[in-house]
Design a protein around this motif. Sequence first.
Motif, PDB file in Angstrom:
ATOM      1  N   PRO A 108     -25.489  -8.679  -4.332  1.00 27.15           N
ATOM      2  CA  PRO A 108     -25.021  -7.724  -3.317  1.00 27.15           C
ATOM      3  C   PRO A 108     -26.129  -7.256  -2.370  1.00 27.15           C
ATOM      4  O   PRO A 108     -25.913  -7.180  -1.151  1.00 27.15           O
ATOM      5  N   ALA A 109     -27.306  -6.943  -2.897  1.00 29.31           N
ATOM      6  CA  ALA A 109     -28.405  -6.523  -2.013  1.00 29.31           C
ATOM      7  C   ALA A 109     -28.837  -7.679  -1.123  1.00 29.31           C
ATOM      8  O   ALA A 109     -29.127  -7.485   0.077  1.00 29.31           O
ATOM      9  N   TYR A 110     -28.899  -8.880  -1.682  1.00 28.80           N
ATOM     10  CA  TYR A 110     -29.227 -10.069  -0.892  1.00 28.80           C
ATOM     11  C   TYR A 110     -28.217 -10.247   0.240  1.00 28.80           C
ATOM     12  O   TYR A 110     -28.598 -10.496   1.395  1.00 28.80           O
ATOM     13  N   PHE A 111     -26.942 -10.102  -0.071  1.00 35.60           N
ATOM     14  CA  PHE A 111     -25.917 -10.281   0.950  1.00 35.60           C
ATOM     15  C   PHE A 111     -26.042  -9.221   2.048  1.00 35.60           C
ATOM     16  O   PHE A 111     -26.023  -9.543   3.244  1.00 35.60           O
ATOM     17  N   GLU A 112     -26.158  -7.967   1.632  1.00 32.22           N
ATOM     18  CA  GLU A 112     -26.192  -6.872   2.607  1.00 32.22           C
ATOM     19  C   GLU A 112     -27.410  -6.936   3.518  1.00 32.22           C
ATOM     20  O   GLU A 112     -27.325  -6.620   4.709  1.00 32.22           O
ATOM     21  N   ARG A 113     -28.554  -7.357   2.979  1.00 34.15           N
ATOM     22  CA  ARG A 113     -29.795  -7.281   3.743  1.00 34.15           C
ATOM     23  C   ARG A 113     -30.269  -8.609   4.334  1.00 34.15           C
ATOM     24  O   ARG A 113     -31.049  -8.617   5.279  1.00 34.15           O
ATOM     25  N   VAL A 114     -29.792  -9.721   3.761  1.00 31.23           N
ATOM     26  CA  VAL A 114     -30.249 -11.035   4.226  1.00 31.23           C
ATOM     27  C   VAL A 114     -29.136 -11.810   4.925  1.00 31.23           C
ATOM     28  O   VAL A 114     -29.328 -12.332   6.028  1.00 31.23           O
ATOM     29  N   VAL A 115     -27.973 -11.895   4.295  1.00 30.89           N
ATOM     30  CA  VAL A 115     -26.886 -12.717   4.832  1.00 30.89           C
ATOM     31  C   VAL A 115     -26.118 -11.996   5.936  1.00 30.89           C
ATOM     32  O   VAL A 115     -25.896 -12.558   7.017  1.00 30.89           O
ATOM     33  N   LEU A 116     -25.712 -10.771   5.678  1.00 30.54           N
ATOM     34  CA  LEU A 116     -24.880 -10.030   6.636  1.00 30.54           C
ATOM     35  C   LEU A 116     -25.479  -9.978   8.042  1.00 30.54           C
ATOM     36  O   LEU A 116     -24.754 -10.213   9.023  1.00 30.54           O
ATOM     37  N   PRO A 117     -26.771  -9.716   8.188  1.00 31.59           N
ATOM     38  CA  PRO A 117     -27.324  -9.651   9.545  1.00 31.59           C
ATOM     39  C   PRO A 117     -27.266 -10.972  10.319  1.00 31.59           C
ATOM     40  O   PRO A 117     -27.415 -10.966  11.545  1.00 31.59           O
ATOM     41  N   THR A 118     -27.031 -12.091   9.619  1.00 31.70           N
ATOM     42  CA  THR A 118     -26.975 -13.379  10.312  1.00 31.70           C
ATOM     43  C   THR A 118     -25.663 -13.601  11.052  1.00 31.70           C
ATOM     44  O   THR A 118     -25.584 -14.478  11.904  1.00 31.70           O
ATOM     45  N   PHE A 119     -24.635 -12.807  10.713  1.00 31.36           N
ATOM     46  CA  PHE A 119     -23.351 -13.023  11.388  1.00 31.36           C
ATOM     47  C   PHE A 119     -22.650 -11.732  11.800  1.00 31.36           C
ATOM     48  O   PHE A 119     -21.543 -11.782  12.345  1.00 31.36           O
ATOM     49  N   SER A 120     -23.267 -10.585  11.560  1.00 35.86           N
ATOM     50  CA  SER A 120     -22.596  -9.321  11.859  1.00 35.86           C
ATOM     51  C   SER A 120     -23.614  -8.278  12.300  1.00 35.86           C
ATOM     52  O   SER A 120     -24.778  -8.292  11.878  1.00 35.86           O
TER      53      SER A 120
END
Length: 208
Positions: A108-120
């Motif tokens: 979840p932290a990886y998604f929120e801080r690494v993945v999410l900014p790449t598309f949102s």
Amino acid sequence: MHEMKLHYTPNANPRLAVAVAKYLNSPVKFVRARPRDPAHQEAFRPLNPNTFAPVLEEQSGPLWETDAIACRLSMLAKSDFWVAGPDMPEMIRWISWTGQHFIPAAAPAYFERVVLPTFSTAAPDHEIIAKSLAAFSELAAILDGALEGKTWLVGDKLSYADFRTATYLPYAAQSGFPVADFPNVARWNAQLEEIKAWRDPFDGLAMD
């Protein structure tokens, strides 16, 4: 001779598969995939019905799931990186523990801080991040204890157990994982970072 292809995306599990392939000097062609892109999803589905990377494409057909690909590439390389013999259950234990516990804690932290900014442009959910970091710390303490007095996790030599268990550690700084709080984990992670295939698996590969 049919060319093997390893389809990847710039995410944690494909990163792991590419690192394994490079560490083993596997004779694969690396192919940048976009399996979740609506324009590419249906074309990718025959390779993996789940429409996720990584996928190892061979003449006999596609193989999906990171652990299976690591096993296959180790077999082809005739390498003990995928541990056989009496130590195999110990390797499987760490693969299973990581998949069932460590990854769900860190993701979840990886998604929120690494993945999410790449598309949102949405702001990260700080409550989700706080829970993830707390869960990470609880499990990192277990890993820290297991590494006490040991160089590597299984048989005191580098194996896939180390690569798999460290899946999210390359993203520690971005995700906020407090690796430094766990000295054995920090030492072990530093050892992994000395391995070029692990430290920079995407070197020379398309990432856009």
